[in-house]
Design a protein around this motif. Structure first.
Motif, PDB file in Angstrom:
ATOM      1  N   VAL A 271      26.120 -17.075   8.946  1.00 39.85           N
ATOM      2  CA  VAL A 271      25.178 -16.046   8.497  1.00 39.85           C
ATOM      3  C   VAL A 271      25.919 -14.806   8.018  1.00 39.85           C
ATOM      4  N   HIS A 272      27.003 -14.457   8.710  1.00 32.72           N
ATOM      5  CA  HIS A 272      27.686 -13.207   8.376  1.00 32.72           C
ATOM      6  C   HIS A 272      28.918 -13.403   7.497  1.00 32.72           C
ATOM      7  N   LEU A 273      29.430 -14.631   7.415  1.00 35.04           N
ATOM      8  CA  LEU A 273      30.565 -14.892   6.524  1.00 35.04           C
ATOM      9  C   LEU A 273      30.137 -15.041   5.063  1.00 35.04           C
ATOM     10  N   MET A 327      13.377 -22.431   5.948  1.00 39.08           N
ATOM     11  CA  MET A 327      13.609 -21.074   5.451  1.00 39.08           C
ATOM     12  C   MET A 327      15.098 -20.761   5.366  1.00 39.08           C
ATOM     13  N   MET A 328      15.859 -21.212   6.376  1.00 38.71           N
ATOM     14  CA  MET A 328      17.305 -20.942   6.358  1.00 38.71           C
ATOM     15  C   MET A 328      17.992 -21.695   5.232  1.00 38.71           C
ATOM     16  N   LEU A 329      17.579 -22.937   4.985  1.00 38.87           N
ATOM     17  CA  LEU A 329      18.165 -23.705   3.880  1.00 38.87           C
ATOM     18  C   LEU A 329      17.884 -23.034   2.534  1.00 38.87           C
ATOM     19  N   VAL A 431      32.117 -20.097  -1.582  1.00 41.96           N
ATOM     20  CA  VAL A 431      32.577 -21.353  -0.980  1.00 41.96           C
ATOM     21  C   VAL A 431      32.065 -21.469   0.457  1.00 41.96           C
ATOM     22  N   ILE A 432      32.134 -20.365   1.203  1.00 42.27           N
ATOM     23  CA  ILE A 432      31.617 -20.363   2.576  1.00 42.27           C
ATOM     24  C   ILE A 432      30.115 -20.643   2.568  1.00 42.27           C
ATOM     25  N   GLY A 433      29.413 -20.109   1.561  1.00 38.64           N
ATOM     26  CA  GLY A 433      27.968 -20.340   1.443  1.00 38.64           C
ATOM     27  C   GLY A 433      27.625 -21.806   1.268  1.00 38.64           C
ATOM     28  N   VAL A 434      28.444 -22.544   0.532  1.00 39.28           N
ATOM     29  CA  VAL A 434      28.219 -23.982   0.347  1.00 39.28           C
ATOM     30  C   VAL A 434      28.317 -24.699   1.699  1.00 39.28           C
ATOM     31  N   PHE A 435      29.336 -24.350   2.466  1.00 36.29           N
ATOM     32  CA  PHE A 435      29.485 -24.955   3.796  1.00 36.29           C
ATOM     33  C   PHE A 435      28.345 -24.543   4.724  1.00 36.29           C
ATOM     34  N   ALA A 436      27.805 -23.338   4.538  1.00 34.32           N
ATOM     35  CA  ALA A 436      26.672 -22.874   5.356  1.00 34.32           C
ATOM     36  C   ALA A 436      25.442 -23.745   5.129  1.00 34.32           C
ATOM     37  N   ILE A 438      25.465 -26.903   4.139  1.00 33.60           N
ATOM     38  CA  ILE A 438      25.747 -28.214   4.740  1.00 33.60           C
ATOM     39  C   ILE A 438      25.595 -28.146   6.258  1.00 33.60           C
ATOM     40  N   PHE A 439      26.140 -27.087   6.858  1.00 31.06           N
ATOM     41  CA  PHE A 439      26.065 -26.930   8.314  1.00 31.06           C
ATOM     42  C   PHE A 439      24.613 -26.847   8.779  1.00 31.06           C
ATOM     43  N   THR A 440      23.806 -26.042   8.087  1.00 33.34           N
ATOM     44  CA  THR A 440      22.400 -25.890   8.460  1.00 33.34           C
ATOM     45  C   THR A 440      21.659 -27.214   8.346  1.00 33.34           C
ATOM     46  N   LYS A 441      21.940 -27.957   7.279  1.00 30.29           N
ATOM     47  CA  LYS A 441      21.277 -29.239   7.050  1.00 30.29           C
ATOM     48  C   LYS A 441      21.588 -30.241   8.152  1.00 30.29           C
TER      49      LYS A 441
END
Length: 480
Positions: A271-273, A327-329, A431-436, A438-441
């Motif tokens: 969320v913060h990165l 909502m987070m996705l 790039v971090i957002g892309v991983f975010a 995937i992580f949320t999913k």
């Protein structure tokens, strides 16, 4: 007639409690946001003469203090009371704000900002706890989320005050001192306001002050029946909890508990990165580097603050109707898209007359998704997925990571901006957002419409399923 009178009185008392207590959130927002406009002025050679690394230290030291404040704030509130802790934090807010405004050097600024951070971190833990324990179950979500709304309101007010002072007193070399001094005013309101507020009834009962606890509940519940029922429930819960062995860090080794904590830590980091606080803390610097003058940057940055306020209000409305995980996705997808567009714009439009306005529009686009779909949901879903027995320890660990990640971002952002520019910095966030996403999913559970016990069972069952699959695979390998 008497019941109607009690109902109206209870609602009025709750409203007063919510307004006064959330001044802690307002201070949280103002003190983290005011540095945004003050930094360009205090960095000048005739003032504190800050280098990019010094700027990062001035901003990030508050967040390091907040990590300590968050870590200790809960325990202090448990020992001395929620109300008492908030009053003490108001005193720290006031003196630390005045100390920052009078700081004669970089080193004094670091010390006073660190103490200001302790107050911010303490408020981030104690105020939501106080609100949750004062509010009835049917409006608890709305009352607690109100604190998030006050945080972004505080940041917006900081941006507005910075803009007004930059326009009216921009030629005064000490204008940044006035920006920081204003932080003391809400602290006065919080201090004197909380002196008139009651202590949390739950804490009073836990402290053995039974009659006081019952008296408070009667003042903030619609009917005598509700007050007595809740009072009895509090006593029953306290008796049940007294039989529970104290939770320690060794409990994190339990597989299903470890999965919950790691999910919470991962979510706190992602969320913060994604860079939200690089905009909230350094928005003026970003706009200045894109081509706006210092004064124009401070004025334009108020749009970021206004967007945050409106977006959180929208998010509070949506979270009652839309699934949390969805909502987070949507939020992470929107913020990652905005970061990609900022990167592309920095590569292709840098130096053109429209570039500053494009960057401003994209930061607004970013904050619209962040503050409506991610911010409110994060602070809602985190305690929902941590079981009651582990909530104090689990929340403490996850919130500690929130502040430590913010500390790192605030510390390195000016250096990144100086070394790799807007495009390089925001490409990293992208790039971090892309991983975010995937992580949320993969890892974040859906909690809307489920009881806390149901969520806990799902984590336990997931662990059993994984263990069963691993056992079956090992048996197959041994057979082969």
């Amino acid at each position: 007639m008497e019941q109607t009178s009690q109902s109206g009185s209870a609602l009025a008392n709750l409203r007063k409690i919510m307004i006064i207590a959330t001044f802690g959130g307002l201070l949280f927002g103002y003190d983290t946001g005011v540095i945004n406009g003050a930094l360009p002025f205090m960095s000048r050679p005739e003032q504190l003469n800050l280098t990019p690394s010094h700027e990062g230290m001035v901003v990030s030291i508050l967040l390091l203090g907040a990590a300590l404040g968050a870590l200790c704030g809960g325990r202090i509130a448990d020992h001395y009371g929620r109300r008492s802790n908030i009053i003490a934090l108001a005193v720290i807010f006031c003196f630390a704000a005045i100390g920052c405004s009078l700081a004669p050097s970089f080193h004094v600024m670091l010390v006073t900002r660190f103490f200001l951070g302790i107050a911010v971190g303490g408020a981030s833990v104690t105020v939501p706890t106080y609100l949750a324990e004062m509010s009835p179950a049917e409006i608890r979500g709305r009352m607690v989320t109100q604190n998030e709304f006050m945080i972004v309101t505080g940041q917006f007010l900081a941006f507005v005050c910075n803009a007004i002072l930059a326009v009216t007193l921009g030629n005064d070399p000490h204008v940044w001192r006035y920006m920081l001094a204003i932080c003391a005013l809400p602290a006065f309101v919080l201090f004197f306001g909380m002196l008139r507020m009651p202590e949390s009834p739950r804490w009073l009962v836990m402290a053995g002050r039974i009659s006081e606890g019952l008296s408070v509940i009667r003042k903030i519940r619609n009917t005598e029946e509700k007050a007595i029922a809740e009072f009895n429930e509090i006593q029953d819960n306290i008796k049940a909890q007294s039989a529970i062995v104290n939770i320690t860090f060794s409990d994190i080794t339990i597989p299903w508990v470890r999965r919950i904590i790691l999910t919470g830590i991962g979510l706190a980091c992602f969320v913060h990165l994604t860079g939200v606080n690089s905009i909230m803390y350094y928005g003026t610097t970003i706009l200045n580097q894109s081509g706006f003058s210092t004064q124009a940057s401070i004025i334009a940055n108020t749009l970021n603050g206004l967007t945050s306020v409106v977006a959180v209000a929208v998010g509070m409305h949506l979270m009652m109707r839309v699934r949390r995980r969805r909502m987070m996705l949507v939020g992470f997808t929107g913020t990652t898209t905005a970061l990609a567009l900022i990167t592309v714009a920095s590569m292709t439009l840098n130096g053109s007359p429209i570039f500053p306005y494009v960057i401003l529009a994209l930061t607004v686009f970013f904050l619209a998704f962040m503050q409506s779909c991610i911010g409110p949901i994060f602070w809602c879903i985190l305690p929902e997925m941590i079981p009651m027995r582990l909530r104090g320890l689990g929340m403490g660990i996850c919130v500690l990571f929130v502040w430590m990640v913010n500390f790192v971002i605030a510390l390195v952002f000016p250096v990144l901006l100086d070394k790799v520019g807007l495009e390089g910095t925001f490409m990293i966030f992208m790039v971090i957002g892309v991983f975010a996403v995937i992580f949320t999913k993969i890892f974040v559970p859906e909690t809307k419409g489920k009881s806390l016990e149901q969520i806990e069972r799902e984590f336990r069952n997931y662990n059993r399923e994984v263990s069963h699959k691993e056992g079956t695979l090992n048996m197959a390998n041994n057979h082969n």
